[in-house]
Design an enzyme around this catalytic site. Structure first.
Site, mmCIF file in Angstrom:
data_model
loop_
_atom_site.group_PDB
_atom_site.id
_atom_site.type_symbol
_atom_site.label_atom_id
_atom_site.label_comp_id
_atom_site.label_asym_id
_atom_site.label_seq_id
_atom_site.Cartn_x
_atom_site.Cartn_y
_atom_site.Cartn_z
ATOM 1 N N SER A 1 -6.142 3.258 4.645
ATOM 2 C CA SER A 1 -5.584 2.616 3.452
ATOM 3 C C SER A 1 -6.675 1.986 2.597
ATOM 4 O O SER A 1 -6.573 0.833 2.166
ATOM 5 C CB SER A 1 -4.541 1.552 3.849
ATOM 6 O OG SER A 1 -3.682 1.245 2.780
ATOM 7 N N SER B 1 0.794 -1.232 0.000
ATOM 8 C CA SER B 1 0.000 0.000 0.000
ATOM 9 C C SER B 1 0.825 1.281 0.000
ATOM 10 O O SER B 1 0.248 2.376 -0.029
ATOM 11 C CB SER B 1 -0.963 0.011 1.193
ATOM 12 O OG SER B 1 -2.048 -0.852 0.957
ATOM 13 N N LYS C 1 -0.130 3.744 -2.616
ATOM 14 C CA LYS C 1 -1.151 4.798 -2.489
ATOM 15 C C LYS C 1 -0.540 6.185 -2.315
ATOM 16 O O LYS C 1 -1.237 7.186 -2.491
ATOM 17 C CB LYS C 1 -2.094 4.465 -1.328
ATOM 18 C CG LYS C 1 -2.885 3.172 -1.545
ATOM 19 C CD LYS C 1 -3.871 2.935 -0.419
ATOM 20 C CE LYS C 1 -4.725 1.702 -0.663
ATOM 21 N NZ LYS C 1 -4.137 0.496 -0.107
#
Length: 291
Positions: free
Chosen positions: A134, A75, A78
Protein backbone atom coordinates in the site's frame (compact mmCIF):
# COMPACT_ATOMS: atom_id res chain seq x y z
CA UNK A 1 -64.53 -60.68 54.38
CA UNK A 2 -66.08 -57.25 54.57
CA UNK A 3 -62.86 -55.68 55.92
CA UNK A 4 -60.89 -57.43 53.13
CA UNK A 5 -63.13 -55.89 50.49
CA UNK A 6 -62.60 -52.45 52.05
CA UNK A 7 -58.85 -52.92 52.01
CA UNK A 8 -58.96 -54.00 48.33
CA UNK A 9 -61.06 -50.95 47.44
CA UNK A 10 -58.66 -48.61 49.22
CA UNK A 11 -55.64 -50.19 47.45
CA UNK A 12 -57.35 -49.87 44.08
CA UNK A 13 -58.13 -46.24 44.75
CA UNK A 14 -54.52 -45.54 45.75
CA UNK A 15 -53.22 -47.23 42.60
CA UNK A 16 -55.58 -45.17 40.44
CA UNK A 17 -54.48 -41.97 42.18
CA UNK A 18 -50.77 -42.83 41.74
CA UNK A 19 -51.32 -43.59 38.08
CA UNK A 20 -52.95 -40.18 37.68
CA UNK A 21 -49.85 -38.54 39.16
CA UNK A 22 -47.50 -40.58 36.99
CA UNK A 23 -49.14 -39.60 33.71
CA UNK A 24 -48.10 -35.87 33.78
CA UNK A 25 -44.60 -36.84 34.88
CA UNK A 26 -44.14 -38.97 31.78
CA UNK A 27 -45.41 -36.16 29.54
CA UNK A 28 -42.92 -33.67 31.03
CA UNK A 29 -40.03 -36.06 30.39
CA UNK A 30 -40.67 -35.90 26.62
CA UNK A 31 -40.70 -32.19 25.71
CA UNK A 32 -41.68 -30.99 22.24
CA UNK A 33 -38.59 -30.60 19.99
CA UNK A 34 -38.38 -27.36 17.99
CA UNK A 35 -36.39 -27.57 14.71
CA UNK A 36 -33.25 -25.40 14.79
CA UNK A 37 -31.91 -23.78 11.61
CA UNK A 38 -28.22 -24.49 11.05
CA UNK A 39 -26.12 -21.50 12.08
CA UNK A 40 -24.05 -21.80 8.88
CA UNK A 41 -27.00 -20.32 6.99
CA UNK A 42 -27.55 -17.41 9.34
CA UNK A 43 -26.07 -14.11 8.25
CA UNK A 44 -22.65 -13.70 9.89
CA UNK A 45 -22.14 -10.80 12.27
CA UNK A 46 -20.76 -7.70 10.57
CA UNK A 47 -19.18 -5.25 12.99
CA UNK A 48 -18.06 -2.60 10.52
CA UNK A 49 -20.06 0.56 9.93
CA UNK A 50 -20.96 -0.59 6.42
CA UNK A 51 -20.72 -3.73 4.32
CA UNK A 52 -21.75 -5.01 0.92
CA UNK A 53 -21.46 -8.40 -0.75
CA UNK A 54 -22.46 -9.20 -4.31
CA UNK A 55 -22.33 -12.26 -6.51
CA UNK A 56 -20.81 -10.65 -9.59
CA UNK A 57 -21.62 -13.74 -11.66
CA UNK A 58 -25.37 -13.30 -11.22
CA UNK A 59 -25.72 -9.71 -10.00
CA UNK A 60 -27.40 -10.90 -6.80
CA UNK A 61 -26.80 -8.73 -3.76
CA UNK A 62 -26.05 -11.16 -0.94
CA UNK A 63 -25.73 -8.60 1.87
CA UNK A 64 -26.11 -4.86 2.26
CA UNK A 65 -25.52 -2.92 5.48
CA UNK A 66 -25.56 0.89 5.17
CA UNK A 67 -23.95 0.25 1.79
CA UNK A 68 -24.80 3.67 0.35
CA UNK A 69 -23.59 5.70 3.33
CA UNK A 70 -20.75 8.04 2.37
CA UNK A 71 -17.58 7.66 4.41
CA UNK A 72 -13.80 7.75 4.01
CA UNK A 73 -12.30 4.59 2.55
CA UNK A 74 -8.58 5.12 3.30
CA UNK A 75 -6.27 3.09 1.04
CA UNK A 76 -9.13 1.45 -0.84
CA UNK A 77 -8.61 4.63 -2.86
CA UNK A 78 -5.60 2.92 -4.45
CA UNK A 79 -7.91 0.51 -6.29
CA UNK A 80 -9.08 3.47 -8.37
CA UNK A 81 -5.48 4.66 -8.75
CA UNK A 82 -4.45 1.28 -10.16
CA UNK A 83 -7.53 1.14 -12.40
CA UNK A 84 -6.84 4.56 -13.93
CA UNK A 85 -3.15 3.76 -14.45
CA UNK A 86 -4.01 0.50 -16.21
CA UNK A 87 -6.26 2.45 -18.57
CA UNK A 88 -3.57 5.06 -19.24
CA UNK A 89 -0.23 3.27 -19.18
CA UNK A 90 1.63 0.34 -20.65
CA UNK A 91 2.93 -2.18 -18.13
CA UNK A 92 6.40 -1.78 -19.59
CA UNK A 93 6.43 2.02 -19.13
CA UNK A 94 9.11 3.23 -16.73
CA UNK A 95 8.59 5.83 -14.02
CA UNK A 96 11.47 7.71 -12.44
CA UNK A 97 11.04 7.99 -8.67
CA UNK A 98 11.61 11.48 -7.28
CA UNK A 99 12.48 12.70 -3.81
CA UNK A 100 8.98 14.25 -3.69
CA UNK A 101 7.46 10.80 -4.10
CA UNK A 102 9.51 9.47 -1.20
CA UNK A 103 8.81 12.51 1.01
CA UNK A 104 5.08 12.27 0.35
CA UNK A 105 4.83 8.97 2.20
CA UNK A 106 7.24 9.98 4.96
CA UNK A 107 5.74 13.43 5.62
CA UNK A 108 2.14 12.20 5.72
CA UNK A 109 2.64 9.08 7.87
CA UNK A 110 1.67 6.95 4.89
CA UNK A 111 2.60 3.34 4.30
CA UNK A 112 5.52 3.04 1.93
CA UNK A 113 6.95 0.74 -0.74
CA UNK A 114 10.39 2.06 0.31
CA UNK A 115 11.06 3.41 -3.16
CA UNK A 116 14.38 5.13 -3.69
CA UNK A 117 14.70 8.47 -5.48
CA UNK A 118 16.41 8.09 -8.84
CA UNK A 119 15.20 4.54 -9.47
CA UNK A 120 13.47 3.87 -12.79
CA UNK A 121 10.76 1.28 -12.18
CA UNK A 122 8.36 -0.36 -14.62
CA UNK A 123 4.66 0.37 -14.17
CA UNK A 124 3.88 -3.33 -13.71
CA UNK A 125 6.22 -3.40 -10.69
CA UNK A 126 5.01 -0.08 -9.29
CA UNK A 127 1.48 -1.50 -9.26
CA UNK A 128 2.70 -4.21 -6.90
CA UNK A 129 4.35 -1.54 -4.75
CA UNK A 130 1.07 0.37 -4.77
CA UNK A 131 -1.24 -2.51 -3.89
CA UNK A 132 0.72 -5.01 -1.76
CA UNK A 133 2.43 -2.83 0.88
CA UNK A 134 0.00 0.00 0.00
CA UNK A 135 2.79 2.38 -0.93
CA UNK A 136 1.80 6.04 -0.82
CA UNK A 137 5.13 6.77 -2.54
CA UNK A 138 4.11 4.53 -5.44
CA UNK A 139 0.70 6.22 -5.61
CA UNK A 140 2.34 9.64 -5.72
CA UNK A 141 4.76 8.59 -8.47
CA UNK A 142 2.05 7.05 -10.64
CA UNK A 143 -0.40 9.94 -10.18
CA UNK A 144 2.30 12.53 -10.88
CA UNK A 145 3.28 10.73 -14.08
CA UNK A 146 -0.14 9.86 -15.49
CA UNK A 147 -2.15 12.95 -14.53
CA UNK A 148 0.05 14.40 -15.62
CA UNK A 149 0.32 16.03 -12.22
CA UNK A 150 -1.58 15.13 -9.07
CA UNK A 151 -4.56 17.39 -9.74
CA UNK A 152 -4.93 16.05 -13.27
CA UNK A 153 -4.86 12.49 -12.00
CA UNK A 154 -7.52 13.16 -9.37
CA UNK A 155 -9.75 14.61 -12.08
CA UNK A 156 -9.31 11.37 -14.03
CA UNK A 157 -10.21 9.37 -10.93
CA UNK A 158 -13.46 11.26 -10.47
CA UNK A 159 -14.28 11.12 -14.17
CA UNK A 160 -13.75 7.35 -14.12
CA UNK A 161 -15.92 7.02 -11.01
CA UNK A 162 -18.71 8.83 -12.83
CA UNK A 163 -18.34 6.53 -15.85
CA UNK A 164 -18.63 3.49 -13.59
CA UNK A 165 -21.81 4.81 -11.99
CA UNK A 166 -20.16 5.49 -8.61
CA UNK A 167 -22.61 8.26 -7.71
CA UNK A 168 -21.57 8.57 -4.07
CA UNK A 169 -17.79 8.80 -4.44
CA UNK A 170 -15.38 11.72 -4.41
CA UNK A 171 -11.61 11.36 -4.72
CA UNK A 172 -9.25 14.09 -3.51
CA UNK A 173 -5.93 12.26 -3.84
CA UNK A 174 -4.44 9.03 -5.17
CA UNK A 175 -3.74 7.31 -1.84
CA UNK A 176 -6.63 7.97 0.58
CA UNK A 177 -4.51 9.75 3.16
CA UNK A 178 -6.26 12.50 5.18
CA UNK A 179 -6.02 15.98 3.69
CA UNK A 180 -6.25 19.35 5.40
CA UNK A 181 -8.76 20.58 2.85
CA UNK A 182 -11.12 17.65 3.46
CA UNK A 183 -11.12 13.93 2.84
CA UNK A 184 -12.67 12.10 -0.04
CA UNK A 185 -15.47 9.62 0.45
CA UNK A 186 -17.15 6.63 -1.11
CA UNK A 187 -19.56 3.86 -0.16
CA UNK A 188 -19.34 0.11 0.25
CA UNK A 189 -21.57 -0.33 -2.79
CA UNK A 190 -19.48 1.98 -4.98
CA UNK A 191 -16.25 0.28 -3.94
CA UNK A 192 -17.69 -3.12 -4.84
CA UNK A 193 -18.68 -1.74 -8.24
CA UNK A 194 -15.13 -0.48 -8.76
CA UNK A 195 -13.59 -3.79 -7.71
CA UNK A 196 -15.84 -5.68 -10.10
CA UNK A 197 -14.63 -3.51 -13.00
CA UNK A 198 -10.97 -3.66 -11.99
CA UNK A 199 -11.00 -7.44 -11.57
CA UNK A 200 -11.94 -7.78 -15.23
CA UNK A 201 -8.40 -6.64 -16.04
CA UNK A 202 -6.05 -9.66 -15.83
CA UNK A 203 -3.06 -7.50 -14.85
CA UNK A 204 -4.97 -6.06 -11.90
CA UNK A 205 -6.09 -9.49 -10.69
CA UNK A 206 -2.54 -10.82 -11.01
CA UNK A 207 -1.31 -8.05 -8.71
CA UNK A 208 -4.02 -8.22 -6.05
CA UNK A 209 -3.98 -12.01 -5.80
CA UNK A 210 -0.20 -12.13 -5.19
CA UNK A 211 1.00 -12.71 -1.64
CA UNK A 212 4.40 -11.20 -2.41
CA UNK A 213 6.40 -9.75 -5.27
CA UNK A 214 10.15 -9.58 -5.83
CA UNK A 215 11.85 -7.16 -8.21
CA UNK A 216 15.52 -8.01 -8.84
CA UNK A 217 18.00 -5.17 -9.06
CA UNK A 218 19.34 -4.00 -12.40
CA UNK A 219 21.14 -0.97 -13.75
CA UNK A 220 18.10 1.25 -13.24
CA UNK A 221 16.91 0.36 -9.74
CA UNK A 222 17.69 -1.59 -6.60
CA UNK A 223 15.89 -4.81 -5.66
CA UNK A 224 12.50 -4.67 -3.97
CA UNK A 225 10.45 -7.23 -2.05
CA UNK A 226 6.84 -6.44 -1.22
CA UNK A 227 4.43 -8.50 0.90
CA UNK A 228 0.66 -8.20 0.61
CA UNK A 229 -1.15 -6.81 3.66
CA UNK A 230 -4.30 -8.76 2.70
CA UNK A 231 -4.68 -11.79 4.97
CA UNK A 232 -7.45 -13.23 2.79
CA UNK A 233 -4.86 -14.57 0.37
CA UNK A 234 -4.17 -18.25 0.69
CA UNK A 235 -7.84 -19.07 1.31
CA UNK A 236 -9.82 -20.86 -1.45
CA UNK A 237 -10.22 -18.76 -4.59
CA UNK A 238 -9.06 -15.52 -2.94
CA UNK A 239 -8.31 -12.60 -5.28
CA UNK A 240 -7.28 -9.93 -2.75
CA UNK A 241 -8.29 -7.02 -3.24
CA UNK A 242 -7.18 -4.18 -0.92
CA UNK A 243 -6.82 -3.22 2.71
CA UNK A 244 -7.04 0.28 4.18
CA UNK A 245 -6.80 2.18 7.43
CA UNK A 246 -6.91 5.70 8.77
CA UNK A 247 -8.29 6.91 12.08
CA UNK A 248 -11.24 8.51 10.33
CA UNK A 249 -12.00 5.51 8.09
CA UNK A 250 -11.23 2.72 10.54
CA UNK A 251 -10.12 -0.62 9.13
CA UNK A 252 -11.43 -1.21 5.61
CA UNK A 253 -11.31 -4.15 3.23
CA UNK A 254 -12.29 -4.89 -0.32
CA UNK A 255 -12.23 -8.64 -0.87
CA UNK A 256 -13.10 -11.07 -3.63
CA UNK A 257 -13.00 -14.79 -4.31
CA UNK A 258 -14.01 -17.25 -6.98
CA UNK A 259 -16.07 -19.96 -5.28
CA UNK A 260 -18.10 -22.77 -6.88
CA UNK A 261 -18.26 -21.00 -10.23
CA UNK A 262 -19.27 -17.67 -8.69
CA UNK A 263 -17.24 -14.50 -8.26
CA UNK A 264 -18.08 -12.94 -4.90
CA UNK A 265 -17.01 -9.35 -4.22
CA UNK A 266 -17.38 -7.64 -0.87
CA UNK A 267 -16.48 -4.48 1.00
CA UNK A 268 -16.26 -3.78 4.73
CA UNK A 269 -15.87 -0.18 5.93
CA UNK A 270 -15.33 1.32 9.37
CA UNK A 271 -14.29 -1.84 11.23
CA UNK A 272 -12.73 -1.17 14.65
CA UNK A 273 -10.53 -4.28 14.79
CA UNK A 274 -7.92 -5.05 12.15
CA UNK A 275 -8.05 -8.86 12.08
CA UNK A 276 -11.81 -9.06 12.54
CA UNK A 277 -12.42 -7.63 9.05
CA UNK A 278 -10.65 -10.66 7.55
CA UNK A 279 -12.60 -13.10 9.73
CA UNK A 280 -15.85 -11.38 8.80
CA UNK A 281 -15.00 -11.45 5.10
CA UNK A 282 -14.18 -15.15 5.27
CA UNK A 283 -17.44 -15.88 7.10
CA UNK A 284 -19.41 -13.89 4.53
CA UNK A 285 -17.86 -15.79 1.63
CA UNK A 286 -18.58 -19.17 3.21
CA UNK A 287 -22.12 -18.12 4.10
CA UNK A 288 -22.86 -16.83 0.58
CA UNK A 289 -21.72 -20.10 -0.97
CA UNK A 290 -23.90 -22.21 1.36
CA UNK A 291 -26.97 -19.98 1.43
Amino acid sequence: MHNGKVRLSVCAALLTFAAGLATPAVAQATPTRIPVTETAYNTPNVYGRAAYLIDASTGKVELSKDATERMPVASLTKVMTAYVVLKEAKLTDKVTITSADVRHADDNDGTSADLRAGDRVQVKDLLYGLMLPSGADAAHALARTYGPGLDGFVRKMNSTAKQLGMKDSLYVNADGLPMAGGDGYSTAKDQARLAEAALRIPAFTAVTSSQSHYVPSNGEHRSYTWVNTNKMLGTPGALGVKTGFTRAAGYCLTFAADRDGHRLIGVILGESASNRRFDTAQNLLSWAVKA
